[in-house]
Write a protein that holds these residues in place. Structure first.
Motif, PDB file in Angstrom:
ATOM      1  N   ASP A 280     140.964 -28.337 102.766  1.00  0.00           N
ATOM      2  CA  ASP A 280     140.013 -29.174 102.022  1.00  0.00           C
ATOM      3  C   ASP A 280     138.698 -28.459 101.742  1.00  0.00           C
ATOM      4  O   ASP A 280     138.002 -28.791 100.786  1.00  0.00           O
ATOM      5  CB  ASP A 280     139.722 -30.464 102.792  1.00  0.00           C
ATOM      6  N   TYR A 281     138.361 -27.487 102.564  1.00  0.00           N
ATOM      7  CA  TYR A 281     137.103 -26.760 102.368  1.00  0.00           C
ATOM      8  C   TYR A 281     137.080 -26.012 101.031  1.00  0.00           C
ATOM      9  O   TYR A 281     136.024 -25.619 100.551  1.00  0.00           O
ATOM     10  CB  TYR A 281     136.834 -25.794 103.520  1.00  0.00           C
ATOM     11  N   THR A 282     138.232 -25.845 100.396  1.00  0.00           N
ATOM     12  CA  THR A 282     138.271 -25.160  99.097  1.00  0.00           C
ATOM     13  C   THR A 282     137.814 -26.079  97.956  1.00  0.00           C
ATOM     14  O   THR A 282     137.731 -25.631  96.809  1.00  0.00           O
ATOM     15  CB  THR A 282     139.681 -24.617  98.787  1.00  0.00           C
ATOM     16  N   SER A 283     137.510 -27.352  98.258  1.00  0.00           N
ATOM     17  CA  SER A 283     137.033 -28.290  97.242  1.00  0.00           C
ATOM     18  C   SER A 283     135.646 -27.915  96.736  1.00  0.00           C
ATOM     19  O   SER A 283     135.179 -28.461  95.753  1.00  0.00           O
ATOM     20  CB  SER A 283     137.005 -29.719  97.802  1.00  0.00           C
ATOM     21  N   GLY A 284     134.993 -26.997  97.419  1.00  0.00           N
ATOM     22  CA  GLY A 284     133.616 -26.643  97.084  1.00  0.00           C
ATOM     23  C   GLY A 284     132.658 -27.397  97.990  1.00  0.00           C
ATOM     24  O   GLY A 284     133.038 -28.364  98.650  1.00  0.00           O
ATOM     25  N   TRP A 285     131.426 -26.933  98.037  1.00  0.00           N
ATOM     26  CA  TRP A 285     130.430 -27.478  98.966  1.00  0.00           C
ATOM     27  C   TRP A 285     129.190 -27.954  98.238  1.00  0.00           C
ATOM     28  O   TRP A 285     128.804 -27.392  97.223  1.00  0.00           O
ATOM     29  CB  TRP A 285     130.040 -26.400  99.984  1.00  0.00           C
ATOM     30  N   ARG A 286     128.590 -28.997  98.793  1.00  0.00           N
ATOM     31  CA  ARG A 286     127.322 -29.521  98.285  1.00  0.00           C
ATOM     32  C   ARG A 286     126.475 -29.944  99.482  1.00  0.00           C
ATOM     33  O   ARG A 286     126.994 -30.097 100.587  1.00  0.00           O
ATOM     34  CB  ARG A 286     127.561 -30.691  97.347  1.00  0.00           C
ATOM     35  N   TRP A 287     125.205 -30.115  99.262  1.00  0.00           N
ATOM     36  CA  TRP A 287     124.327 -30.604 100.325  1.00  0.00           C
ATOM     37  C   TRP A 287     124.679 -32.061 100.634  1.00  0.00           C
ATOM     38  O   TRP A 287     124.873 -32.853  99.710  1.00  0.00           O
ATOM     39  CB  TRP A 287     122.866 -30.509  99.890  1.00  0.00           C
ATOM     40  N   PRO A 288     124.738 -32.441 101.908  1.00  0.00           N
ATOM     41  CA  PRO A 288     125.054 -33.830 102.252  1.00  0.00           C
ATOM     42  C   PRO A 288     123.891 -34.789 101.990  1.00  0.00           C
ATOM     43  O   PRO A 288     124.083 -35.986 101.854  1.00  0.00           O
ATOM     44  CB  PRO A 288     125.392 -33.769 103.742  1.00  0.00           C
ATOM     45  N   VAL A 289     122.689 -34.255 101.921  1.00  0.00           N
ATOM     46  CA  VAL A 289     121.487 -35.029 101.590  1.00  0.00           C
ATOM     47  C   VAL A 289     120.473 -34.006 101.074  1.00  0.00           C
ATOM     48  O   VAL A 289     120.560 -32.825 101.413  1.00  0.00           O
ATOM     49  CB  VAL A 289     120.948 -35.814 102.819  1.00  0.00           C
ATOM     50  N   THR A 290     119.566 -34.446 100.228  1.00  0.00           N
ATOM     51  CA  THR A 290     118.539 -33.514  99.767  1.00  0.00           C
ATOM     52  C   THR A 290     117.206 -33.882 100.394  1.00  0.00           C
ATOM     53  O   THR A 290     116.940 -35.045 100.693  1.00  0.00           O
ATOM     54  CB  THR A 290     118.417 -33.497  98.226  1.00  0.00           C
ATOM     55  N   GLY A 291     116.396 -32.863 100.600  1.00  0.00           N
ATOM     56  CA  GLY A 291     115.081 -33.055 101.199  1.00  0.00           C
ATOM     57  C   GLY A 291     114.521 -31.718 101.651  1.00  0.00           C
ATOM     58  O   GLY A 291     115.129 -30.669 101.433  1.00  0.00           O
ATOM     59  N   ARG A 292     113.387 -31.796 102.301  1.00  0.00           N
ATOM     60  CA  ARG A 292     112.730 -30.583 102.793  1.00  0.00           C
ATOM     61  C   ARG A 292     113.471 -30.087 104.033  1.00  0.00           C
ATOM     62  O   ARG A 292     113.795 -30.866 104.929  1.00  0.00           O
ATOM     63  CB  ARG A 292     111.279 -30.917 103.142  1.00  0.00           C
ATOM     64  N   ILE A 293     113.758 -28.795 104.081  1.00  0.00           N
ATOM     65  CA  ILE A 293     114.399 -28.219 105.267  1.00  0.00           C
ATOM     66  C   ILE A 293     113.333 -28.034 106.335  1.00  0.00           C
ATOM     67  O   ILE A 293     112.340 -27.342 106.119  1.00  0.00           O
ATOM     68  CB  ILE A 293     115.119 -26.898 104.927  1.00  0.00           C
ATOM     69  N   THR A 294     113.535 -28.688 107.471  1.00  0.00           N
ATOM     70  CA  THR A 294     112.533 -28.666 108.548  1.00  0.00           C
ATOM     71  C   THR A 294     113.018 -27.909 109.775  1.00  0.00           C
ATOM     72  O   THR A 294     112.255 -27.741 110.722  1.00  0.00           O
ATOM     73  CB  THR A 294     112.144 -30.103 108.946  1.00  0.00           C
ATOM     74  N   GLY A 295     114.262 -27.483 109.769  1.00  0.00           N
ATOM     75  CA  GLY A 295     114.798 -26.703 110.874  1.00  0.00           C
ATOM     76  C   GLY A 295     115.901 -25.811 110.353  1.00  0.00           C
ATOM     77  O   GLY A 295     116.788 -26.277 109.645  1.00  0.00           O
ATOM     78  N   VAL A 296     115.822 -24.517 110.669  1.00  0.00           N
ATOM     79  CA  VAL A 296     116.806 -23.583 110.161  1.00  0.00           C
ATOM     80  C   VAL A 296     117.776 -23.158 111.260  1.00  0.00           C
ATOM     81  O   VAL A 296     117.447 -23.177 112.447  1.00  0.00           O
ATOM     82  CB  VAL A 296     116.147 -22.342 109.516  1.00  0.00           C
TER      83      VAL A 296
END
Length: 168
Positions: free
Chosen positions: A33-49
């Protein structure tokens, strides 16, 4: 300090929860299923890397193995790729509302600190399907999504699989 230095009862609970997550990550389904492509699960400011050193009450702790995305409490979290829901837990000690999706062949995503989970274990999800809502449950200082990925027991930086965050 309760979540930084847990007592013996809490440690027993933590060990049970770690075993549940470990078991969910052991799945070796032949789906890809990982071959379906990827997207962000939510958008917002990244506060932890991914990989950053955490310091709690002045003491170095384990590195952060996810990406934290600040978003309002209740914001919709969507499946980043196709998969099958492999774990739903409303209140884990550290991670609060916790959801895992099995993307096949040992690849899994975890979503932590959720306020609400809207899917059930065993449910099939498609990339972009709503799966949960952002919260601040467990050990969290404010509403955000902690998104983690694994290949079996190996940790993976989710940002390696997605395009740049929409909106910069």
């Amino acid at each position: 300090t309760r979540t930084v230095s847990p007592d013996e009862d809490a440690l027993k609970r933590i060990r049970r929860e770690v075993a549940m997550v470990r078991e969910a990550r052991r799945r070796n389904d032949p789906r890809a299923d990982y071959t379906s492509g990827w997207r962000w699960p939510v958008t917002g400011r990244i506060t932890g890397v991914y990989g950053s050193q955490r310091v709690l009450n002045g003491e170095p702790r384990r590195p952060h193995y996810g990406v934290d995305i600040a978003a309002p409490r209740g914001a919709t979290v969507v499946a980043p790729a196709d998969g099958v829901v492999s774990l739903v837990h409303d209140d884990m000690y550290y991670s609060g509302g916790t959801l895992l999706i099995d993307h096949g062949q040992g690849v899994s995503s975890a979503f932590l600190h959720l306020s609400r989970i809207t899917v059930k274990e065993g449910e099939r999800v498609r990339r972009g399907d709503p799966i949960a809502e952002v919260g601040a449950s467990g050990r969290a200082t404010g509403p955000h999504l902690d998104w983690r990925m694994n290949w079996f027991d190996r940790r993976v930086d989710p940002t390696l699989l997605v395009p740049p965050m929409p909106g910069g």
